[in-house]
Design a protein around this motif. Structure first.
Motif: not given
Length: 427
Positions: A38-44, A83-85, A139-145, A199-203
């Motif tokens: 799910v989208a947890a952060w984003g920018s246009a 993360v989406r670059i 990016s590939d998924p990364v495990e982080i709590a 260059h950072l569009a979504a997390v």
């Protein structure tokens, strides 16, 4: 501050000012699969051509051998992220040498990372990434709590950036840059500060909230007037309100300052970016659209208008809103419209009586039942009853944008029950 402690400070016009038109909604929202994104952060994103506003190294464009540290607040608790670059506006490839993420232990005066949480990012199993012109990459998924509303630092080592960077300058958050590859270092004492996201569009977070709300629009949604790092946009206040009440819903902000519905402004028109910035956000269930004041204001600022030109613009705006509703319903996304706030006090646009009449005519059309799945009547919420063409003094920043108190009032008046409903896909 808790929900209860805010109750006595709410504006005179609250829940009753928001018109709900829920006929298009179809029952309680079901929780999604537990392994979904799910989208947890984003920018246009928008294009930033050189020279950049701040020409000091290492922020000079095109960027070469520079590491960026960018802080975002994720609005969903989860066990992993991606993360989406973005190289959406670049005409040349974007070369990323390495990237990492970490939780932020302390924000000010510079992010202090939780070093134990620092994780390298990979892209199809490699640390390097080439993003083609006008493209984006996950990016590939990364495990982080991650707890809800955790601050996360994203580090990117840009080997070579395009001449036109893909950015969001209205971040209301600082970013940091250093020379060389420093993505695996927790401390950057010599970093140079700049406002914006590059260059950072979504997390996305691996989670399963009951609702994902994407709020989009112009500088009012983008948070004009909000101090950097204070998280006082109206969507930030709404997110805190949801969390305080234990509501399992995510809020993502994709507003662009100066944005218009029909035509490009400081960034692409909402009609052009609606798919990318709203409908394609992972897990989106609801969207709020608050836009149109710049379409009206630009049409008459410093130029003469005629009854015919104003009528044509109103017809175009109505068609544009109807198209957004059609596109959202085709995807099963509940679209929440919003009336335009008064702006007669704006020295920038300086609307005349005929322009105020156009705003009221558009608002009357927006209020008609069935236009959206729900409607937020921000005009009724924030206007001055004695001077309805102006914002009330206690919620007014500059005659066009709400003050911080105005943003809080918008969040306090949002009807949370809307997020408990889902909307059927139109056929």
């Amino acid at each position: 501050m808790t929900e209860a402690s805010n109750a006595g400070r709410r504006p005179r016009i609250g829940w009753a000012a928001l018109l709900l038109a829920l006929a298009g909604c179809a029952g309680p929202l079901q929780r999604g699969p537990g392994d979904g994104w799910v989208a947890a952060w984003g920018s246009a994103m928008l294009g930033q051509a050189p020279p950049a506003p701040a020409a000091s190294a290492p922020w000079q464009q095109p960027m070469r051998d520079v590491s960026l540290r960018q802080v975002v607040r994720v609005d969903a608790a989860g066990t992993a992220l991606r993360v989406r670059i973005s190289n959406l506006f670049g005409a040349e490839p974007l070369l990323v040498g390495a990237a990492s993420v970490a939780r932020v232990a302390e924000l000010a005066p510079q992010p202090r990372l939780d070093a134990a949480s620092l994780r390298p990012l990979s892209f199809a199993g490699r640390r390097e990434l080439v993003v083609a012109p006008h493209a984006e990459a996950w990016s590939d998924p990364v495990e982080i709590a991650l707890p809800r509303q955790a601050d996360v630092a994203v580090q990117l080592h840009l080997l070579r950036g395009p001449a036109v960077a893909s950015v969001h300058l209205g971040s209301r958050m600082r970013s940091w840059a250093v020379a060389g590859n420093r993505v695996d270092a927790a401390a950057w004492p010599e970093a140079v500060v700049e406002e914006g996201w590059w260059h950072l569009a979504a997390v996305d977070v691996r989670a399963s909230p009951r609702a994902v709300l994407v709020a989009t629009g112009d500088s009012i949604t983008d948070g004009y007037g909000v101090p950097s790092g204070s998280y006082q946009r109206w969507t930030d206040a709404l997110s805190r309100r949801l969390a305080a009440q234990g509501r399992d819903a995510v809020v993502v902000n994709t507003g662009i300052g100066g944005g218009r519905l029909l035509r490009d402004g400081l960034g692409p028109s909402l009609a052009a970016r609606f798919e990318r910035d709203v409908l394609a956000r992972s897990g989106v269930t609801h969207a709020v659209v608050l836009i149109g004041v710049n379409d009206l204001g630009v049409s008459h600022r410093g130029r003469a208008t005629t009854p015919e030109s104003r009528a044509a613009l109103l017809a175009e705006l109505q068609a544009g809103f109807a198209d957004l509703a059609r596109r959202a319903r085709a995807r099963g996304v509940c679209l929440i419209g919003a009336t335009l706030m008064p702006y007669a006090g704006s020295g920038y646009y300086a609307p005349g009586p005929e322009n105020e009449a156009d705003r009221q005519a558009l608002n009357a059309w927006l209020r008609e039942p069935g236009r959206f799945d729900a409607l937020l009547d921000f005009d009724a919420l924030l206007r001055d009853p004695a001077r309805p063409a102006r914002l009330r003094a206690e919620v007014d920043n500059d005659g066009l944008h709400p003050s911080l108190a105005g943003y809080r009032a918008m969040a306090a008046a949002f009807p949370l029950e809307v997020l408990e409903r889902r909307c059927a896909t139109a056929r």
